[in-house]
Write a protein that holds these residues in place. Structure first.
Motif, PDB file in Angstrom:
ATOM      1  N   PRO A   1      -5.459  -3.107   4.761  1.00 53.43           N
ATOM      2  CA  PRO A   1      -4.335  -2.958   3.823  1.00 53.43           C
ATOM      3  C   PRO A   1      -3.262  -2.046   4.387  1.00 53.43           C
ATOM      4  O   PRO A   1      -3.518  -1.195   5.238  1.00 53.43           O
TER       5      PRO A   1
ATOM      6  N   TYR B   1     -10.766  -3.389  -2.111  1.00 51.04           N
ATOM      7  CA  TYR B   1      -9.894  -4.530  -1.824  1.00 51.04           C
ATOM      8  C   TYR B   1     -10.740  -5.781  -1.732  1.00 51.04           C
ATOM      9  O   TYR B   1     -11.911  -5.725  -1.322  1.00 51.04           O
TER      10      TYR B   1
ATOM     11  N   ASP C   1      -7.710  -8.809  -9.197  1.00 50.99           N
ATOM     12  CA  ASP C   1      -6.318  -8.380  -8.980  1.00 50.99           C
ATOM     13  C   ASP C   1      -5.401  -8.836 -10.103  1.00 50.99           C
ATOM     14  O   ASP C   1      -4.191  -8.824  -9.945  1.00 50.99           O
TER      15      ASP C   1
ATOM     16  N   LEU D   1      -6.319  -9.171   2.134  1.00 50.62           N
ATOM     17  CA  LEU D   1      -6.845  -8.238   1.151  1.00 50.62           C
ATOM     18  C   LEU D   1      -5.820  -7.877   0.089  1.00 50.62           C
ATOM     19  O   LEU D   1      -4.651  -7.627   0.390  1.00 50.62           O
TER      20      LEU D   1
ATOM     21  N   PRO E   1      -5.591  -5.314  -3.634  1.00 51.47           N
ATOM     22  CA  PRO E   1      -6.334  -4.257  -4.319  1.00 51.47           C
ATOM     23  C   PRO E   1      -6.961  -4.747  -5.604  1.00 51.47           C
ATOM     24  O   PRO E   1      -6.368  -5.516  -6.350  1.00 51.47           O
TER      25      PRO E   1
END
Length: 307
Positions: free
Chosen positions: A224, A281, A293, A302, A304
């Motif tokens: 990320p 993630y 998400d 990815l 979060p």
């Protein structure tokens, strides 16, 4: 949820839990293991195919075992794996993809020793999911066995089934592998430097490399974005068609949210920082909102998990 009936002393804590398709295995802190649930392929290792509604102690009277203790447990869909404190792996249950690693396609109702094409090296950690298993050895090499139709064994082929474990092609340079994790059709490796590599099916983006192309050799998961800090992966896990990674040094500012801390104990050998932002993630299949998400779409990199 209902409370599990525990045939072991209440003073003994559960150290690890592994789940197959319809069965569960519990490793206690004293090194004993119990299993419960579906046993149609012999995955409970009691010599029968009779399912059990109450936990049963594994390897209690198996002559292979002696007085050993179990270090780690893993479950594929209909198979069970035990790693002894001596670094030897035992397996039982479904073997239609060679996932028990004995060179055959025969199911087993009692635990047998997984063949050791790596010689006398010790297995440090195991993981299984779907129809394959992954082994991390004490020399840092990674081996895998079973279904390989998507290249998830990482040996640069899609030869399947593999009934004997094959060495995964090392594409991650000089860093050591700290932990392995099997997904249903993918495998993940967490390195000691905090990076993650993945291999296998990628039709839903579960390898996290920004594409949907399956891989038969491991590629690095795109980490990320951060604000100047290097993201450090702390834990990995593989799902059916998605993967989840817990990172340290990741900020949520660009997503409009606060830093988020996970009080999760470390078992990878990588020091867990005493403070700092940590965030989960996910990547891959997002049907039903499975990536957490707040959307229900596939992700190829990815994203979060919203806390």
């Amino acid at each position: 949820p209902v409370q599990l009936s525990q045939p072991w002393s209440s003073s003994v804590k559960v150290a690890q839990i592994a789940c197959g398709q319809y069965h569960s295995v519990f490793l206690l802190e004293n090194g004993l293991a119990y299993a419960v649930g579906h046993n149609g392929n012999g995955q409970l290792g009691d010599g029968s195919t009779t399912s059990r509604p109450l936990p049963y102690q594994l390897m209690a009277s198996n002559p292979l075992w002696g007085n050993g203790r179990i270090k780690e447990v893993a479950c594929a869909a209909f198979s069970t794996y035990l790693l002894s404190a001596q670094g030897v792996t035992y397996a039982v249950g479904q073997n239609s993809n060679g996932q028990l690693g004995d060179g055959s396609l025969n199911d087993y109702k009692s635990f047998m020793t997984v063949a050791r094409p790596w010689g006398q090296k010790s297995v440090m950690s195991i993981s299984a999911k779907g129809y394959h298993a992954v082994f991390l050895l004490d020399d840092g090499t990674v081996w895998a066995v079973g279904n390989n139709v998507y290249g998830q064994l990482g040996d640069n082929t899609m030869t399947s089934p593999r009934t004997m474990a094959v060495a995964m092609v090392k594409t991650w340079g000089s860093s050591d592998v700290a932990k392995v994790a099997a997904g249903h059709y993918q495998s993940l490796m967490l390195l000691s430097n905090g990076t993650v590599y993945s291999v296998g099916s990628n039709s839903n983006g579960q390898l996290g490399d920004g594409s949907s192309v399956q891989k038969s050799v491991a590629v690095m998961v795109t980490p990320p974005a951060t604000q100047g800090e290097t993201p450090i992966a702390l834990r990995i896990t593989g799902g059916g068609y998605h993967s989840v990674i817990l990172y340290d040094n990741v900020y949520r500012d660009s997503y409009g949210g606060p830093e988020f801390s996970y009080p999760v104990p470390m078992t990878t050998g990588i020091p867990f920082p005493s403070s700092g932002p940590r965030l989960a993630y996910a990547t891959g299949q997002g049907w039903y909102g499975g990536l957490g998400d707040s959307f229900a779409i596939d992700r190829y990199s990815l994203v979060p998990v919203v806390p």
